[in-house]
Design an enzyme around this catalytic site. Structure first.
Site, mmCIF file in Angstrom:
data_model
loop_
_atom_site.group_PDB
_atom_site.id
_atom_site.type_symbol
_atom_site.label_atom_id
_atom_site.label_comp_id
_atom_site.label_asym_id
_atom_site.label_seq_id
_atom_site.Cartn_x
_atom_site.Cartn_y
_atom_site.Cartn_z
ATOM 1 N N HIS A 158 35.553 57.745 44.631
ATOM 2 C CA HIS A 158 35.929 56.330 44.590
ATOM 3 C C HIS A 158 37.082 56.039 45.541
ATOM 4 O O HIS A 158 37.194 54.933 46.066
ATOM 5 C CB HIS A 158 36.266 55.912 43.159
ATOM 6 C CG HIS A 158 35.153 56.192 42.209
ATOM 7 N ND1 HIS A 158 33.933 55.576 42.290
ATOM 8 C CD2 HIS A 158 35.059 57.085 41.184
ATOM 9 C CE1 HIS A 158 33.132 56.043 41.353
ATOM 10 N NE2 HIS A 158 33.790 56.963 40.672
ATOM 11 N N CYS A 191 41.763 31.241 34.833
ATOM 12 C CA CYS A 191 41.341 29.869 35.137
ATOM 13 C C CYS A 191 40.145 29.574 34.230
ATOM 14 O O CYS A 191 39.986 30.201 33.194
ATOM 15 C CB CYS A 191 41.033 29.681 36.621
ATOM 16 S SG CYS A 191 39.688 30.675 37.281
ATOM 17 N N THR A 243 36.857 29.940 34.798
ATOM 18 C CA THR A 243 35.839 30.987 34.851
ATOM 19 C C THR A 243 36.371 32.352 35.279
ATOM 20 O O THR A 243 35.668 33.355 35.142
ATOM 21 C CB THR A 243 34.761 30.593 35.885
ATOM 22 O OG1 THR A 243 35.408 30.435 37.160
ATOM 23 C CG2 THR A 243 34.050 29.300 35.497
ATOM 24 N N HIS A 258 36.811 52.648 39.149
ATOM 25 C CA HIS A 258 36.050 52.783 40.391
ATOM 26 C C HIS A 258 36.622 51.974 41.539
ATOM 27 O O HIS A 258 36.512 52.382 42.694
ATOM 28 C CB HIS A 258 34.589 52.360 40.168
ATOM 29 C CG HIS A 258 33.807 53.341 39.346
ATOM 30 N ND1 HIS A 258 32.425 53.358 39.321
ATOM 31 C CD2 HIS A 258 34.208 54.346 38.518
ATOM 32 C CE1 HIS A 258 32.008 54.331 38.515
ATOM 33 N NE2 HIS A 258 33.076 54.929 38.004
ATOM 34 N N ASP A 281 45.843 28.380 35.758
ATOM 35 C CA ASP A 281 45.823 26.939 36.006
ATOM 36 C C ASP A 281 45.756 26.234 34.653
ATOM 37 O O ASP A 281 45.919 26.863 33.595
ATOM 38 C CB ASP A 281 44.694 26.547 36.973
ATOM 39 C CG ASP A 281 43.303 26.682 36.363
ATOM 40 O OD1 ASP A 281 43.180 27.156 35.207
ATOM 41 O OD2 ASP A 281 42.328 26.312 37.045
HETATM 42 C C1 RB5 Z 1 39.286 23.818 36.860
HETATM 43 O O1 RB5 Z 1 38.532 22.736 36.410
HETATM 44 C C2 RB5 Z 1 38.374 24.966 37.246
HETATM 45 O O2 RB5 Z 1 37.663 24.632 38.414
HETATM 46 C C3 RB5 Z 1 39.164 26.228 37.451
HETATM 47 O O3 RB5 Z 1 39.878 26.514 36.309
HETATM 48 C C4 RB5 Z 1 38.384 27.490 37.746
HETATM 49 O O4 RB5 Z 1 37.375 27.682 36.797
HETATM 50 C C5 RB5 Z 1 37.916 27.649 39.110
HETATM 51 O O5 RB5 Z 1 37.322 28.685 39.471
#
Ligand code: RB5
Length: 158
Positions: free
Chosen positions: A134, A66, A68, A99, A9
Site C-alpha cells: 500500500h 457536510c 453528504t 490502504h 458547514d
Molecule cells: C449544503 O446544502 C450541501 O450542498 C453541502 O453540505 C454538501 O452536502 C456538499 O457536498
C-alpha cells in the site's frame, strides 16, 4: 496526544458538535475550525481550513462534515498532501486508513446519523496505515499530487 482538526458547514454543524463532544470525552485534543451555527456557509472554506491545519502539522488528522461528505472530500483533496475519504460505513473508514493512509475523514450528516458517525470515526481513528504494498501505491498518489496539471509520462491511449 492526537490533535483532531474539525470542520463543518451548516448541514454538518450539529453532527460536528456531537463528534466534538465524543472526541473530548475520549481524550482527543480538538481544533474546531467552525462553522459554529446552522447559518448557511460554503463548505470549501472549512475544508481548506482543516486541510491546511493538517498539512501544516497543526492537526494530526481532520474530520469534515457536510450534507453528504462529498463536497468536503472533493475540496480537501485539492490541497497538496491531503487524502480525504468520504465514508458512510466503518469498513470503508478502516480501509481508507489501512490502504490509502487517509488523513481526513469526511462524513455526511444527511446520510449518517450520530451513532453511526461515531462508530465510523472511532474505527477510523483506531486504524493505522498498513504500509507494504500500500505504501508503493500511496507513493504514486504523492507523485500525482506533486505533478498536478502535468501529464503522466506513462500515460498512453490504448
Ligand atoms: C449544503 O446544502 C450541501 O450542498 C453541502 O453540505 C454538501 O452536502 C456538499 O457536498
Amino acid at each position: 496526544m492526537t490533535v483532531v482538526g474539525l470542520g463543518a458547514d451548516h448541514a454538518g454543524f450539529p453532527l460536528k458538535e456531537d463528534l466534538k463532544a465524543w472526541l473530548v470525552t475520549r481524550g482527543y485534543d480538538v481544533a474546531d475550525f467552525g462553522t459554529q451555527s446552522a447559518d448557511a456557509v460554503d463548505y470549501p472554506d472549512y475544508a481548506a481550513a482543516v486541510g491546511s491545519a493538517v498539512t501544516a502539522g497543526k492537526a494530526d488528522c481532520g474530520v469534515l462534515v457536510c450534507g453528504t461528505g462529498i463536497g468536503m472530500a472533493i475540496a480537501a483533496n485539492k490541497l497538496p498532501g491531503i487524502r480525504a475519504a468520504a465514508c458512510s460505513d466503518a469498513y470503508t473508514a478502516r480501509m481508507s486508513r489501512e490502504h490509502n493512509d487517509a488523513n481526513i475523514l469526511a462524513l455526511g450528516a444527511r446520510i449518517t446519523g450520530r451513532d453511526a458517525a461515531i462508530e465510523i470515526l472511532e474505527t477510523w481513528l483506531a486504524a493505522a496505515f498498513a504500509g507494504g504494498r500500500h505504501a508503493r501505491r500511496v507513493d504514486k498518489i504523492v507523485v500525482l499530487d506533486r505533478g498536478r496539471g502535468q501529464e503522466s509520462p506513462d500515460a498512453q491511449a490504448r
